[in-house]
Scaffold this motif. Structure first.
Motif, PDB file in Angstrom:
ATOM      1  N   ALA A  24       0.965  -1.118  -0.018  1.00  9.36           N
ATOM      2  CA  ALA A  24      -0.108   0.099   0.069  1.00  9.36           C
ATOM      3  C   ALA A  24       0.852   1.153  -0.097  1.00  9.36           C
ATOM      4  O   ALA A  24       0.537   2.385  -0.453  1.00  9.36           O
ATOM      5  CB  ALA A  24      -0.842  -0.045   1.243  1.00  9.36           C
ATOM      6  N   ARG A  73      -4.104  -1.229  -6.891  1.00 13.26           N
ATOM      7  CA  ARG A  73      -4.486  -0.466  -5.706  1.00 13.26           C
ATOM      8  C   ARG A  73      -4.985   0.834  -5.563  1.00 13.26           C
ATOM      9  O   ARG A  73      -5.621   1.570  -4.945  1.00 13.26           O
ATOM     10  CB  ARG A  73      -2.962  -0.274  -4.540  1.00 13.26           C
ATOM     11  N   PRO A  75      -7.945  -1.251  -2.283  1.00 12.29           N
ATOM     12  CA  PRO A  75      -6.624  -1.723  -1.561  1.00 12.29           C
ATOM     13  C   PRO A  75      -6.455  -3.329  -1.835  1.00 12.29           C
ATOM     14  O   PRO A  75      -7.365  -3.999  -1.651  1.00 12.29           O
ATOM     15  CB  PRO A  75      -7.161  -1.493  -0.273  1.00 12.29           C
ATOM     16  N   ILE A  76      -5.044  -3.511  -1.849  1.00 14.75           N
ATOM     17  CA  ILE A  76      -4.817  -4.888  -1.896  1.00 14.75           C
ATOM     18  C   ILE A  76      -4.296  -5.417  -0.512  1.00 14.75           C
ATOM     19  O   ILE A  76      -3.604  -5.327   0.220  1.00 14.75           O
ATOM     20  CB  ILE A  76      -3.692  -4.935  -2.717  1.00 14.75           C
TER      21      ILE A  76
END
Length: 345
Positions: free
Chosen positions: A152, A183, A187-188
């Motif tokens: 992130a 991303r 969000p990953i």
């Protein structure tokens, strides 16, 4: 981490889950446990090496693991061997301090099995596996920044450098670009989410490792500072081993093996030095090599345990010379990406 591992499924960065200690016979041969001796297993894991050491001789073992789950699960082994086994929650880079806190000024042997353990891989919630869904975590000690934090926070250049240097991934720039694009959308935060992103830009043939193997390896190494820990652990072993004491290290990829090889080459030569680890002028050799080159698993073990195919063992015996000054251990490591961004929390 780490000992007591083996298995057949390629399931996480660094190789398949392991349920059998790799190169166990060779480890015991080089470590040579003796009655009354004291041995440090810096990477306890499921306790495979520790148990073998205690079974081989009426000796004492001090085992270390940074994973709270390994410490919890290892209490049965502590009870089984009574006062012969001390199990300590700590990083193995502090193995000399751990041994001294346990009342041992010097020890007879140190064994390190570098990698990720089967327990960590098998639990999807730990975030090490690209085949089992879970939070993108990868923290062995279960504290500090996670892999999700790196994914992130890091820039495209930082991610590309990390994946290239720690994962030796040739397509690192494509991986970093894909991560940033993904991303930006969401969000990953899950392992399978990241694995799918990487698989779209890295292709692998059916017989080759999973496309995200190297990316997961790179993130795991960065999250846990694995290469820095290894370099510091080697120096700690040099300080705590008595003359004649044995150091045995099993590694599973070239980055780890290169660090061990260069450290032992430096410490076994008189004022030799190299571009990897300059020697202190006039320093006497602190180790004598027990194996010329790396020891690898035989055909039978490689067939029974695919993890053993990449394993390399290096061993040395401590001389009577003083430990070298701490020195430039950082030069053992590959050029590192800038990782400050994930630490500003």
């Amino acid at each position: 981490m780490m000992a007591g591992r083996g298995g057949s499924e390629t399931d996480a960065a660094g190789g398949p889950a392991r349920h059998l200690p790799v190169l166990l016979t060779e480890v015991l041969d080089y470590l040579a446990p003796q009655p009354g001796g004291v041995y440090v297993d810096g990477t306890f894991g499921a306790g495979g090496y520790t148990r073998a050491i205690l079974d081989a001789a009426d000796c004492r073992a001090i085992a270390i693991d940074r994973d709270p789950n390994a410490i919890r699960d290892g209490q049965a082994l502590v009870a089984e061997f009574g006062g012969r086994l001390t199990l300590v929650p700590e990083r193995f880079s502090a193995l000399d301090a751990v041994a001294q806190a346990a009342g041992e000024t010097l020890v007879d042997g140190v064994v390190l099995d570098i990698g990720v353990s089967s327990m960590q891989i098998d639990e999807g919630e730990r975030g090490f596996s690209f085949r089992r869904d879970g939070p993108l975590d990868m923290r062995m000690s279960q504290d500090g920044p996670s892999a999700a934090d790196l994914v992130a926070k890091l820039s495209e250049t930082e991610l590309a450098n990390l994946v290239y240097r720690f994962g030796e991934e040739r397509h690192s720039r494509a991986v970093a670009k894909a991560i940033l694009a993904a991303r930006a959308e969401a969000p990953i935060e899950r392992t399978l989410q990241l694995a799918d992103i990487v698989a779209k830009v890295v292709w692998a043939k059916p017989h080759e490792p999973h496309p995200s193997t190297r990316t997961f390896q790179a993130l795991r190494i960065a999250v846990n500072d694995e290469l820095g820990e290894l370099a510091r652990a080697l120096a700690a072993a040099e300080r705590i081993l008595k003359p004649g004491g044995r150091l045995v290290v099993v590694t599973f990829h070239s980055l780890e093996d290169r660090i061990v090889k260069n450290f032992l080459a430096n410490r076994s030569k008189v004022a030799s030095g190299s571009r990897h680890l300059p020697a202190v002028a006039g320093a006497a050799p602190s180790f004598t090599l027990l194996a010329r080159g790396a020891v690898e698993a035989g055909e039978e073990e490689r067939a029974a345990n695919p993890r053993a195919r990449s394993a390399k063992l290096r061993a040395a015996a401590r001389t009577t010379a003083p430990a070298h000054p701490y020195g430039d251990l950082g030069s053992l490591l590959p050029p590192l990406p800038v990782l400050d961004a994930h630490r500003r929390r």
